[in-house]
Design an enzyme around this catalytic site. Sequence first.
Site, PDB file in Angstrom:
ATOM      1  N   SER A 252      -1.096 -25.198  -1.757  1.00 52.33           N
ATOM      2  CA  SER A 252       0.202 -24.777  -2.326  1.00 52.33           C
ATOM      3  C   SER A 252       0.463 -25.474  -3.695  1.00 52.33           C
ATOM      4  O   SER A 252      -0.540 -25.664  -4.381  1.00 52.33           O
ATOM      5  CB  SER A 252       1.017 -25.623  -1.515  1.00 52.33           C
ATOM      6  OG  SER A 252       0.715 -27.004  -2.156  1.00 52.33           O
ATOM      7  N   LYS A 253       0.823 -24.228  -4.553  1.00 54.10           N
ATOM      8  CA  LYS A 253       1.377 -24.579  -5.661  1.00 54.10           C
ATOM      9  C   LYS A 253       1.925 -26.238  -6.411  1.00 54.10           C
ATOM     10  O   LYS A 253       1.238 -26.030  -7.568  1.00 54.10           O
ATOM     11  CB  LYS A 253       2.445 -23.446  -6.689  1.00 54.10           C
ATOM     12  CG  LYS A 253       3.268 -23.518  -6.159  1.00 54.10           C
ATOM     13  CD  LYS A 253       4.579 -22.441  -7.139  1.00 54.10           C
ATOM     14  CE  LYS A 253       5.744 -22.567  -6.223  1.00 54.10           C
ATOM     15  NZ  LYS A 253       6.360 -21.546  -6.579  1.00 54.10           N
ATOM     16  N   ARG A 254       2.409 -27.101  -5.347  1.00 53.98           N
ATOM     17  CA  ARG A 254       2.647 -27.911  -5.888  1.00 53.98           C
ATOM     18  C   ARG A 254       1.561 -29.101  -5.926  1.00 53.98           C
ATOM     19  O   ARG A 254       1.510 -30.236  -6.686  1.00 53.98           O
ATOM     20  CB  ARG A 254       3.718 -28.573  -4.359  1.00 53.98           C
ATOM     21  CG  ARG A 254       5.026 -27.785  -4.567  1.00 53.98           C
ATOM     22  CD  ARG A 254       5.962 -28.844  -3.626  1.00 53.98           C
ATOM     23  NE  ARG A 254       7.487 -28.461  -4.063  1.00 53.98           N
ATOM     24  CZ  ARG A 254       8.582 -29.187  -4.636  1.00 53.98           C
ATOM     25  NH1 ARG A 254       7.908 -30.381  -4.010  1.00 53.98           N
ATOM     26  NH2 ARG A 254       9.604 -28.805  -5.418  1.00 53.98           N
ATOM     27  N   ARG A 467       1.910 -31.981 -14.858  1.00 55.42           N
ATOM     28  CA  ARG A 467       2.019 -32.774 -13.765  1.00 55.42           C
ATOM     29  C   ARG A 467       0.705 -33.988 -14.289  1.00 55.42           C
ATOM     30  O   ARG A 467      -0.002 -35.431 -14.122  1.00 55.42           O
ATOM     31  CB  ARG A 467       0.917 -32.048 -12.160  1.00 55.42           C
ATOM     32  CG  ARG A 467       0.836 -32.364 -10.880  1.00 55.42           C
ATOM     33  CD  ARG A 467       0.291 -31.863 -10.202  1.00 55.42           C
ATOM     34  NE  ARG A 467       1.741 -30.424 -10.055  1.00 55.42           N
ATOM     35  CZ  ARG A 467       1.368 -29.626  -9.668  1.00 55.42           C
ATOM     36  NH1 ARG A 467      -0.102 -29.354  -9.912  1.00 55.42           N
ATOM     37  NH2 ARG A 467       1.616 -28.473  -9.310  1.00 55.42           N
TER      38      ARG A 467
END
Length: 504
Positions: A252-254, A467
């Site tokens: 997932s892009k998270r 991030r």
Amino acid sequence: MTVRTRIAPSPTGDPHVGTAYIALFNLAFARQHGGQFLLRIEDTDQSRSTLESEQTIYDSLRWLGLDWDEGPDVGGDKGPYRQSERSAIYAEHTQMLLESGHAFKCYRTAEELDALRAQKQEAGGFSALKFSDLELPADVIAEREAAGAPYVVRMHVPEEGVCTFNDMLRGDIEMDWGMIDCQILMKSDGMPTYHLANVVDDHLMEITHVIRGEEWLSSAPKHQLLYKYFGWDMPVLCHMPLLRNPDKSKLSKRKNPTSILYYKRMGFMPAALLNYLGRMGWSMPDEREQFSRDEMFANFDISRVSLGGPIFDQEKLSWLNSQWIRDLSEEEFVAEFVKWGLNKETLMPAITHIQPRVERFSDVVPLAGFLLSGMPALTEESFVHKSIEKEQMTELLQMGLWQLEAIRNWQKPEIQQRLFALAKIEGVKPKDFLFGFFVAIAGTANSFSVLDSMQIIGPDMSRSRVRHAVDVLGGISKKGMKKLDKKYRDVSAQIEAQLAETQE
Ligand code: GLU
């Protein structure tokens, strides 16, 4: 029989590596059998589908060396290949099912459906809604119909018993009908759902093998039933294992960049990325790690797919890419490097920011090199600011990151609106708020507009850098994260409400 396979991506957001992975296996299977591979655009969700996204799907699949024999942009005699252009076909097929009694109009309101679901849940057992739950007395139906109330068309499904279907990799699979809703086939706006459109199209486009992601396994019983209702043969089903993050959760892009555009901008060679995708659940008979697309096709055998969730690991991918890079001659290296970054497509979006700021060409790289690099070299000191302490800086970056994750169409106005709204709620001046983002994205606060930079480098590269910045600042403890998450829910609701207002 000519083997025909397809991918059917929805054109929403950035092109996903999962789409390329599934495309690769469909193409390999078709090529191995001397068949055809086609691309269909599933854009029935009009509110989320965009033409830009559709274009990036074409561009990024071609960049990887994945080509289709039929599709919206190349034509073919089973078209149109864009679902939004096939409404009349779906309406006609819905009508067929209504007439044969395999589907029914359902006038239930949203409130009634909620209540029915709650009732079923309370009673324990399966909570799927069946015809016996949804059925309304004839006079109520007549009344609602006369009042022009909205309705959907649903398919009948057995109330109980077991459904068995076959998957090429898994053999026979059983699922309890109790778990399966009377699926909506046609929405109240007259648009088909995925299930109806997908089955009708696969049949009319003469697809023989449906090779798709594991997440669609639970749709198979409904699809099998639809083929039966129409009296059609069903294609062979093959569900590929899902790509996973290193922590085994679904990619997932998270947690991981998922956009093909990210991998392109990061400087992975298309052949290496494709090679890596070919290793997701599959291996060459001699287990060698490095192979080209054509070598894969020549050795392809779908029964070699193993079902354990393949892990999409950046480090492994980088290692494989380094092997491909080392194999280039120096001439080829220069050619590939220029093709990657020193070209019009990459440079043009940045020139309006660069040209007015340089005196000599030699100023370009120091000013704008960050647009072409991966993660900037940062330390905690990079983030020292006159009025924002480290802890607050980290939290602002983290909340900003969550806002960036909420963006579907990556455009500067929305990036700006979201970040400025967050700054305002947090009581921080926009300029101070953006400081951390400047450092995260450009490595320094002395750069041109960070919002433009984010637009240029794209969503996944922007999010990865933010991030990374949070990590460089030491991250947020588990406890701190819980607290921040709680606070953020409120903040996020306020921002969504503001955005909804401006969109009206
Ligand atoms: N539109 C679906 C998707 O986005 C297609 C799934 C399928 O291949 O049936 O993945």
